[in-house]
Design an enzyme around this catalytic site. Structure first.
Site, PDB file in Angstrom:
ATOM      1  N   ASP A  12      -2.728   5.146  -8.981  1.00 27.25           N
ATOM      2  CA  ASP A  12      -3.972   5.306  -8.227  1.00 27.25           C
ATOM      3  C   ASP A  12      -5.182   5.580  -9.125  1.00 27.25           C
ATOM      4  OD1 ASP A  12      -2.400   5.005  -5.922  1.00 27.25           O
ATOM      5  OD2 ASP A  12      -1.940   7.140  -5.941  1.00 27.25           O
ATOM      6  N   HIS A  40      -2.950  -1.376  -4.483  1.00 25.73           N
ATOM      7  CA  HIS A  40      -4.133  -1.692  -5.283  1.00 25.73           C
ATOM      8  C   HIS A  40      -5.258  -2.171  -4.379  1.00 25.73           C
ATOM      9  CE1 HIS A  40      -1.513  -2.357  -9.117  1.00 25.73           C
ATOM     10  NE2 HIS A  40      -1.366  -1.175  -8.576  1.00 25.73           N
TER      11      HIS A  40
END
Ligand code: IMO
Ligand code: MG
Length: 327
Positions: A12, A40
């Site tokens: 992340d 993503h």
């Protein structure tokens, strides 16, 4: 040129948008590890895409490969594909899949749901890799051979060996999933994912890019054992793209970054989400578990961190801010 993008923390870090930026001049995008545990985020033509199997290039009209190190959930892949096709007004991603990628089975999902206690994304990842290592897994090539495989419905081109770009001499961006602190070998075992976050074959990579967020976030159980910073998860909108879980957040952990950088040895580092720091009264960096340095402004923080890590050459804001060159 072939570029590799790898996360330097616990996933992340903003790899999606960094890959979208650096892959502009590349013909291919390749994913080589993990599966739908990744999340993503990419913005393109005003649309926000949350990608799980696909690398960012799928929405940029590039050729995309899901390579041998991955584990694939074909049902989820199909849903993701359909979502992309819908937003791209019927245009289909140019999808290539390695015959040697492994398949996530229903049984893997059931077993992951019961859980191993490390707080996984419950996508069956550990169990699919487990069966692969036990030599009991099913490969994508076997799945494709089935009469009604969704892989055919998506018009997937299967390949063996390395991704076709290597043999065709076309350039590729290799988009890593997860982050070095989640790596099966080098991460905080056992609180890690079940794959390496590095490519197993060095496909003529000419540039290595590390991605680090301006603070640390973690989903699932286990380290970091640093105190959470109140309000940081909310300020940074740190809720999982894949599972919706709140990510625990603390300041940057210098020692872990030094370690991750020593492994990747990146040519360049992108520092992401720095604008989030403006929302807090003070900004910190953990020099050691009991040693916190604090900064009053984001500029002071940026000056400090770019001195400590001279490889930081790019900085970006969230959520879809353009990367700016700082050196
Ligand atoms: P991206 O690519 C953040 C974490 C899970 C859990 C551990 C093991 O979006 O950065 P798994 O389902 O892989 O067996 O879970 O790894 N994890 C991630 N955390 N970002 C990710 O991917 C992650 N993929 C796995 O939360 O702690
Ligand atoms: Mg993610």
């Amino acid at each position: 040129m072939n570029t590799l993008v790898v996360g330097l923390q616990y996933g992340d870090e903003g790899k999606g948008r960094v890959s979208a930026h650096f892959g502009k001049d590349h013909e291919w995008y390749v994913r080589f590890n993990g599966g739908p545990n990744a999340g993503h985020t990419v913005y393109h033509d005003g649309v926000k895409y949350a990608l799980h199997h696909f690398p960012s290039g799928a929405v940029l009209g590039k050729k995309v490969a899901l390579d041998a190190g991955m584990v694939i959930d074909v049902t989820k892949l199909f849903k993701e594909w359909a979502e992309i096709v819908k937003h791209m007004k019927g245009k289909q991603p140019k999808l290539y899949v390695s015959k040697d990628a492994h398949m996530i089975q229903y049984d893997h999902l059931v077993r992951d749901e019961e859980g191993s206690g490390i707080g996984s994304t419950k996508r069956g990842i550990a169990y699919a890799y487990g069966d692969k290592v036990l030599r009991e897994g099913e490969k994508a090539g076997d799945e494709y051979a089935k009469e009604y495989s969704p892989l055919r419905a998506m018009g997937v081109k299967m390949y063996s060996g390395l991704p076709p770009c290597i043999y065709d001499g076309e350039s590729a961006l290799y988009e890593g999933a997860q982050g070095i602190m989640l790596d099966i070998d080098y991460g905080h075992y056992p609180y890690v994912t079940s794959s390496s976050v590095f490519p197993s074959v060095i496909h003529n990579i000419t540039k290595r890019i590390g991605v680090m967020k301006a603070y640390t976030s973690r989903v699932g159980n286990g380290p970091p054992m640093y105190p959470e910073v109140e309000g940081l998860s909310e300020a940074g909108d740190e809720f999982g793209t894949t599972t919706g879980r709140r990510r625990r957040c603390t300041w940057l952990i210098l020692k872990e970054l030094e370690y991750a950088i020593s492994l990747l040895q990146p040519d360049e580092i992108v520092l992401t989400k720095v604008d989030i720091l403006d929302k807090l009264n003070t900004i910190g960096v953990w020099m050691a578990p009991d040693e916190l340095v604090e900064f009053k402004t984001r500029q002071e923080f940026e000056n400090f961190i770019t001195t400590v890590f001279p490889q930081i050459t790019w900085i970006s804001d969230s959520p879809d801010g353009e990367l700016r060159r700082v050196k």
